[in-house]
Design a protein around this motif. Structure first.
Motif, PDB file in Angstrom:
ATOM      1  N   GLY A  11       0.814  -1.215   0.000  1.00  0.00           N
ATOM      2  CA  GLY A  11       0.000   0.000   0.000  1.00  0.00           C
ATOM      3  C   GLY A  11       0.846   1.263   0.000  1.00  0.00           C
ATOM      4  N   ALA A  12       1.900   1.266   0.798  1.00  0.00           N
ATOM      5  CA  ALA A  12       2.790   2.440   0.842  1.00  0.00           C
ATOM      6  C   ALA A  12       3.497   2.628  -0.502  1.00  0.00           C
ATOM      7  CB  ALA A  12       3.808   2.282   1.964  1.00  0.00           C
ATOM      8  N   PHE A  13       3.992   1.525  -1.066  1.00  0.00           N
ATOM      9  CA  PHE A  13       4.678   1.625  -2.358  1.00  0.00           C
ATOM     10  C   PHE A  13       3.718   2.049  -3.465  1.00  0.00           C
ATOM     11  CE2 PHE A  13       7.935  -1.602  -0.684  1.00  0.00           C
ATOM     12  CZ  PHE A  13       8.793  -0.583  -0.291  1.00  0.00           C
ATOM     13  N   LEU A  14       2.472   1.574  -3.395  1.00  0.00           N
ATOM     14  CA  LEU A  14       1.469   1.953  -4.393  1.00  0.00           C
ATOM     15  C   LEU A  14       1.221   3.461  -4.356  1.00  0.00           C
ATOM     16  CD1 LEU A  14      -0.525   0.905  -6.537  1.00  0.00           C
ATOM     17  CD2 LEU A  14      -2.184   0.639  -4.702  1.00  0.00           C
ATOM     18  N   THR A  15       1.151   4.007  -3.156  1.00  0.00           N
ATOM     19  CA  THR A  15       0.952   5.453  -3.014  1.00  0.00           C
ATOM     20  C   THR A  15       2.160   6.229  -3.529  1.00  0.00           C
ATOM     21  OG1 THR A  15      -0.496   5.088  -1.132  1.00  0.00           O
ATOM     22  CG2 THR A  15       0.433   7.294  -1.374  1.00  0.00           C
ATOM     23  N   LEU A  16       3.359   5.775  -3.169  1.00  0.00           N
ATOM     24  CA  LEU A  16       4.573   6.432  -3.672  1.00  0.00           C
ATOM     25  C   LEU A  16       4.649   6.361  -5.196  1.00  0.00           C
ATOM     26  CD1 LEU A  16       7.191   5.175  -1.058  1.00  0.00           C
ATOM     27  CD2 LEU A  16       6.344   7.522  -1.342  1.00  0.00           C
ATOM     28  N   GLN A  17       4.304   5.194  -5.740  1.00  0.00           N
ATOM     29  CA  GLN A  17       4.331   5.035  -7.187  1.00  0.00           C
ATOM     30  C   GLN A  17       3.312   5.963  -7.850  1.00  0.00           C
ATOM     31  OE1 GLN A  17       2.625   1.511  -8.938  1.00  0.00           O
ATOM     32  NE2 GLN A  17       4.240   1.429 -10.477  1.00  0.00           N
ATOM     33  N   GLY A  18       2.128   6.078  -7.251  1.00  0.00           N
ATOM     34  CA  GLY A  18       1.113   6.968  -7.814  1.00  0.00           C
ATOM     35  C   GLY A  18       1.581   8.412  -7.870  1.00  0.00           C
ATOM     36  N   ALA A  19       2.219   8.867  -6.800  1.00  0.00           N
ATOM     37  CA  ALA A  19       2.739  10.240  -6.779  1.00  0.00           C
ATOM     38  C   ALA A  19       3.850  10.427  -7.818  1.00  0.00           C
ATOM     39  CB  ALA A  19       3.249  10.578  -5.382  1.00  0.00           C
ATOM     40  N   ALA A  20       4.743   9.448  -7.898  1.00  0.00           N
ATOM     41  CA  ALA A  20       5.827   9.528  -8.887  1.00  0.00           C
ATOM     42  C   ALA A  20       5.262   9.508 -10.304  1.00  0.00           C
ATOM     43  CB  ALA A  20       6.817   8.380  -8.686  1.00  0.00           C
ATOM     44  N   ASN A  21       4.300   8.634 -10.551  1.00  0.00           N
ATOM     45  CA  ASN A  21       3.703   8.543 -11.887  1.00  0.00           C
ATOM     46  C   ASN A  21       3.006   9.836 -12.280  1.00  0.00           C
ATOM     47  OD1 ASN A  21       4.553   5.933 -12.259  1.00  0.00           O
ATOM     48  ND2 ASN A  21       2.635   5.019 -11.618  1.00  0.00           N
ATOM     49  N   ALA A  22       2.318  10.463 -11.324  1.00  0.00           N
ATOM     50  CA  ALA A  22       1.648  11.726 -11.618  1.00  0.00           C
ATOM     51  C   ALA A  22       2.676  12.782 -12.010  1.00  0.00           C
ATOM     52  CB  ALA A  22       0.839  12.189 -10.407  1.00  0.00           C
ATOM     53  N   ASN A  23       3.805  12.802 -11.316  1.00  0.00           N
ATOM     54  CA  ASN A  23       4.867  13.752 -11.636  1.00  0.00           C
ATOM     55  C   ASN A  23       5.454  13.467 -13.017  1.00  0.00           C
ATOM     56  OD1 ASN A  23       7.646  14.934 -11.632  1.00  0.00           O
ATOM     57  ND2 ASN A  23       6.947  15.653  -9.630  1.00  0.00           N
ATOM     58  N   ILE A  24       5.715  12.201 -13.295  1.00  0.00           N
ATOM     59  CA  ILE A  24       6.250  11.818 -14.605  1.00  0.00           C
ATOM     60  C   ILE A  24       5.232  12.161 -15.693  1.00  0.00           C
ATOM     61  CG2 ILE A  24       6.970   9.867 -16.056  1.00  0.00           C
ATOM     62  CD1 ILE A  24       7.896   8.504 -13.407  1.00  0.00           C
ATOM     63  N   GLY A  25       3.951  11.862 -15.425  1.00  0.00           N
ATOM     64  CA  GLY A  25       2.893  12.127 -16.392  1.00  0.00           C
ATOM     65  C   GLY A  25       2.759  13.593 -16.747  1.00  0.00           C
ATOM     66  N   GLU A  26       2.981  14.480 -15.777  1.00  0.00           N
ATOM     67  CA  GLU A  26       2.942  15.922 -16.053  1.00  0.00           C
ATOM     68  C   GLU A  26       4.033  16.326 -17.034  1.00  0.00           C
ATOM     69  OE1 GLU A  26       3.138  18.395 -12.588  1.00  0.00           O
ATOM     70  OE2 GLU A  26       1.309  17.542 -11.748  1.00  0.00           O
ATOM     71  N   ARG A  27       5.156  15.659 -16.962  1.00  0.00           N
ATOM     72  CA  ARG A  27       6.309  16.037 -17.781  1.00  0.00           C
ATOM     73  C   ARG A  27       6.317  15.397 -19.162  1.00  0.00           C
ATOM     74  NH1 ARG A  27       7.619  18.408 -13.649  1.00  0.00           N
ATOM     75  NH2 ARG A  27       8.960  18.187 -11.909  1.00  0.00           N
ATOM     76  N   ILE A  28       5.904  14.114 -19.231  1.00  0.00           N
ATOM     77  CA  ILE A  28       6.024  13.434 -20.527  1.00  0.00           C
ATOM     78  C   ILE A  28       4.707  12.876 -21.058  1.00  0.00           C
ATOM     79  CG2 ILE A  28       8.453  12.832 -20.136  1.00  0.00           C
ATOM     80  CD1 ILE A  28       7.545   9.944 -19.594  1.00  0.00           C
ATOM     81  N   GLY A  29       3.640  12.907 -20.271  1.00  0.00           N
ATOM     82  CA  GLY A  29       2.351  12.380 -20.705  1.00  0.00           C
ATOM     83  C   GLY A  29       1.957  11.155 -19.902  1.00  0.00           C
ATOM     84  N   THR A  30       0.647  10.956 -19.782  1.00  0.00           N
ATOM     85  CA  THR A  30       0.116   9.888 -18.945  1.00  0.00           C
ATOM     86  C   THR A  30       0.468   8.504 -19.478  1.00  0.00           C
ATOM     87  OG1 THR A  30      -1.678  11.342 -18.272  1.00  0.00           O
ATOM     88  CG2 THR A  30      -1.997   8.995 -17.902  1.00  0.00           C
ATOM     89  N   TRP A  31       0.209   8.250 -20.762  1.00  0.00           N
ATOM     90  CA  TRP A  31       0.499   6.922 -21.317  1.00  0.00           C
ATOM     91  C   TRP A  31       1.992   6.659 -21.352  1.00  0.00           C
ATOM     92  CZ3 TRP A  31      -2.842   3.338 -21.061  1.00  0.00           C
ATOM     93  CH2 TRP A  31      -4.195   3.612 -21.189  1.00  0.00           C
ATOM     94  N   GLN A  32       2.781   7.712 -21.566  1.00  0.00           N
ATOM     95  CA  GLN A  32       4.236   7.548 -21.540  1.00  0.00           C
ATOM     96  C   GLN A  32       4.707   7.186 -20.132  1.00  0.00           C
ATOM     97  OE1 GLN A  32       2.462   9.944 -22.904  1.00  0.00           O
ATOM     98  NE2 GLN A  32       3.254  10.482 -24.904  1.00  0.00           N
ATOM     99  N   ALA A  33       4.102   7.802 -19.136  1.00  0.00           N
ATOM    100  CA  ALA A  33       4.447   7.476 -17.745  1.00  0.00           C
ATOM    101  C   ALA A  33       4.070   6.028 -17.431  1.00  0.00           C
ATOM    102  CB  ALA A  33       3.736   8.427 -16.779  1.00  0.00           C
ATOM    103  N   ALA A  34       2.902   5.603 -17.905  1.00  0.00           N
ATOM    104  CA  ALA A  34       2.485   4.214 -17.688  1.00  0.00           C
ATOM    105  C   ALA A  34       3.464   3.251 -18.363  1.00  0.00           C
ATOM    106  CB  ALA A  34       1.066   4.002 -18.221  1.00  0.00           C
ATOM    107  N   THR A  35       3.890   3.596 -19.559  1.00  0.00           N
ATOM    108  CA  THR A  35       4.849   2.755 -20.286  1.00  0.00           C
ATOM    109  C   THR A  35       6.171   2.681 -19.540  1.00  0.00           C
ATOM    110  OG1 THR A  35       3.823   3.377 -22.379  1.00  0.00           O
ATOM    111  CG2 THR A  35       6.047   2.443 -22.487  1.00  0.00           C
TER     112      THR A  35
END
Length: 141
Positions: A11-35
């Motif tokens: 659960g803690a890692f999932l939350t950290l990953q979500g925050a990191a992914n949101a940050n990555i998604g802002e910079r390069i795009g949502t699907w790119q962050a998922a990839t």
């Protein structure tokens, strides 16, 4: 107890990953962050399998095809979480994820999906689920 600790870590890692992914998604795009997330996750998992010399992956043909495709759900999970983080922030997103996970899990177990024996919930258990949902909602108000 070990399972509970792993669940808390997950659960803690999932939350950290979500925050990191949101940050990555802002910079390069949502699907790119998922990839990127799925790619690095694949590499990390493969490296761990290699390091511990676990050969059980060779039994993959024994797994039903529908279960093999389960990893593809991660793309939609990541997209949904990244988009929710951008629109709702971390607390509301994680709260909504928890509520939906609790609801989906109860429904799956009640129906006996995925080879599990159907779970019969008593009124005290339903009350417990309801209190969990109320508690999660109160955190975000």
């Amino acid at each position: 107890m070990k399972g509970f600790i792993y669940a808390c870590l997950g659960g803690a890692f999932l939350t950290l990953q979500g925050a990191a992914n949101a940050n990555i998604g802002e910079r390069i795009g949502t699907w790119q962050a998922a990839t990127l997330t799925q790619g690095t996750g694949f590499v990390a998992a493969w490296l761990l399998v290699w390091l511990i010399r676990d050969r059980s992956w060779r039994d993959l043909k024994q797994v039903k095809t529908v279960y093999k495709l389960g990893g593809a759900l991660a793309a939609f999970i990541l997209f949904s979480n990244i988009t929710a983080f951008h629109r709702n922030g971390a607390a509301l997103t994680v709260s909504a994820v928890l509520i939906s996970q609790i609801t989906a899990t109860i429904l799956m177990e009640k129906k006996g999906l995925f080879g599990q024996a159907p779970l019969r919930l008593r009124s005290a258990q339903w009350a417990g689920v309801g209190l969990m949902v109320i508690g999660i909602l109160l955190i975000t108000v």
